[in-house]
Design a protein around this motif. Structure first.
Motif, short mmCIF file in Angstrom:
data_model
loop_
_atom_site.label_atom_id
_atom_site.label_comp_id
_atom_site.label_asym_id
_atom_site.label_seq_id
_atom_site.Cartn_x
_atom_site.Cartn_y
_atom_site.Cartn_z
N ILE A 250 0.84 -1.22 0.00
CA ILE A 250 0.00 0.00 0.00
C ILE A 250 0.87 1.26 0.00
O ILE A 250 0.60 2.22 -0.72
CB ILE A 250 -0.95 -0.01 1.22
N ASN A 254 1.38 3.78 -3.32
CA ASN A 254 0.78 5.10 -3.09
C ASN A 254 1.53 6.23 -3.79
O ASN A 254 1.01 7.33 -3.94
CB ASN A 254 0.72 5.39 -1.59
N GLY A 264 -2.77 -0.80 -4.79
CA GLY A 264 -2.32 -1.26 -3.49
C GLY A 264 -3.39 -1.96 -2.68
O GLY A 264 -3.08 -2.82 -1.84
N ALA A 265 -4.66 -1.62 -2.92
CA ALA A 265 -5.75 -2.22 -2.15
C ALA A 265 -6.13 -3.60 -2.66
O ALA A 265 -6.75 -4.38 -1.92
CB ALA A 265 -6.97 -1.30 -2.20
N ILE A 287 -8.73 1.47 3.85
CA ILE A 287 -8.23 2.11 2.62
C ILE A 287 -8.85 3.50 2.46
O ILE A 287 -8.14 4.47 2.14
CB ILE A 287 -8.54 1.24 1.39
#
Length: 354
Positions: A250, A254, A264-265, A287
């Motif tokens: 994550i 980012n 990333g999620a 998130i």
């Protein structure tokens, strides 16, 4: 007058056709120059990374020096803090990261089985829909599978490349030290190599690039570190498996504006699906909280609006970067766009002699 205009357009068209022909021949001969390019990039990669680290650390060294600390001492403090912190983080983090990667690998059959069950449920519930809609849903699932497979392959290739270049990467701290130590000498050497008529404008150009790009990069790295740390802590608090592994993903993704949080999620959401619906909801909330924190607190406070580029241009650059260079293209798209913006501004601006 008309002949002059026609001749000018004919000249421009000829130049354009010649340019396309040159590019066509250039790409047709890539089997000759591409291996040489890869070899040069492999050899120069430690110097490129070290130059980037030098670029990030040099302003802090200068601030300490201007505050009254002698330059060698300021260099030693920043160098020790940066590489000491990075080294300690890698020493503690890599074993934990690798352990969680291996655990994810062990659980991969369960993830695949859960995914197949989820896909079969989608097929079952959409089978009664019209053929066109059902076909589009199946096509969307296939496209998602191919996209995830491509991302995983690129990540695996990147990890393998990093391990294969381990001995070259060891050189980076030493190269960065000498670059920081002799920063003024390097600037003077580049200044001498630059033609006299370009020096003033070149200095102004580099200053504008640094003003636009430097604060963005330094701020963005700090934001990514904070988001990654917060993600790891929150996932650990709510008993999500592999918090350090998922939090690292994550934080790293980012750095890609707009699309990074979604990329990333995905791993966290996939793993949460194998646990429970409650865990999926928790991950989604985490998130959203992290993105709210970044978009409304961290980025405005740390990064600010240093780029001054419209979001639509950034999205276009990200799409082009992803298409050309994959994940690396997504990461480099915005910095290259910032440099391109400053370059176009200087090309269009009149020279002092005009």
């Amino acid at each position: 007058m008309m002949k002059a205009v026609s001749f000018r357009w004919l000249y421009r068209l000829s130049v354009l056709l010649l340019l396309f022909l040159t590019l066509f021949i250039f790409f047709k001969l890539q089997h000759i120059w591409l291996p040489i390019l890869f070899m040069l990039l492999k050899v120069l990669s430690p110097f490129i990374v070290a130059a980037f680290i030098t670029y990030l650390l040099h302003p802090t060294v200068e601030k300490l020096h201007k505050s009254g600390i002698q330059r060698p001492l300021a260099l030693f403090i920043i160098y020790l803090l940066f590489f000491g912190g990075v080294g300690y983080g890698l020493y503690k983090g890599i074993p934990l990261f690798l352990v969680q990667v291996m655990e994810v690998g062990d659980q991969l059959p369960l993830f695949v089985e859960t995914y197949k069950e989820w896909v079969s449920q989608v097929h079952y519930h959409t089978s009664s829909l019209p053929d066109g809609i059902h076909t589009k849903i199946e096509g969307a699932i296939d496209d998602t599978e191919k996209m995830l497979e491509g991302i995983l392959n690129r990540i695996a290739d990147g990890i393998r490349s990093a391990f294969s270049m381990f001995f070259l990467l060891i050189l980076i701290p030493f190269i960065a030290f000498y670059m920081l130590k002799d920063f003024d000498k390097i600037k003077h050497f580049v200044f001498i190599l630059t033609p006299a008529k370009w020096r003033d404008k070149g200095k102004s150009f580099l200053k504008d690039v640094d003003h636009s790009l430097g604060s963005y990069l330094r701020g963005q790295f700090l934001v990514c570190f904070i988001i990654g740390a917060c993600a790891t802590i929150l996932l650990w608090i709510f008993h999500m498996p592999y918090p350090f592994f998922l939090g690292t993903i994550i934080g790293v993704t980012n750095i890609i504006p707009y699309f990074g949080p979604v990329i990333g999620a995905i791993p966290s959401a996939v793993i949460a699906f194998t646990i429970s619906v409650k865990m999926v909801v928790i991950v989604v909330i985490i998130i959203f909280v992290l993105q709210f924190l970044e978009g409304n607190v961290l980025s405005p406070l740390i990064v600010g609006k240093s780029l001054h580029i419209h979001p639509l241009l950034i999205m276009l650059a990200l799409l082009l970067g992803g298409e050309v260079g994959g994940v690396l293209g997504l990461i480099l798209a915005v910095p290259l766009l910032a440099i391109l913006k400053v370059t176009i501004t200087y090309i269009r601006s009149p020279s002092p002699s005009d």
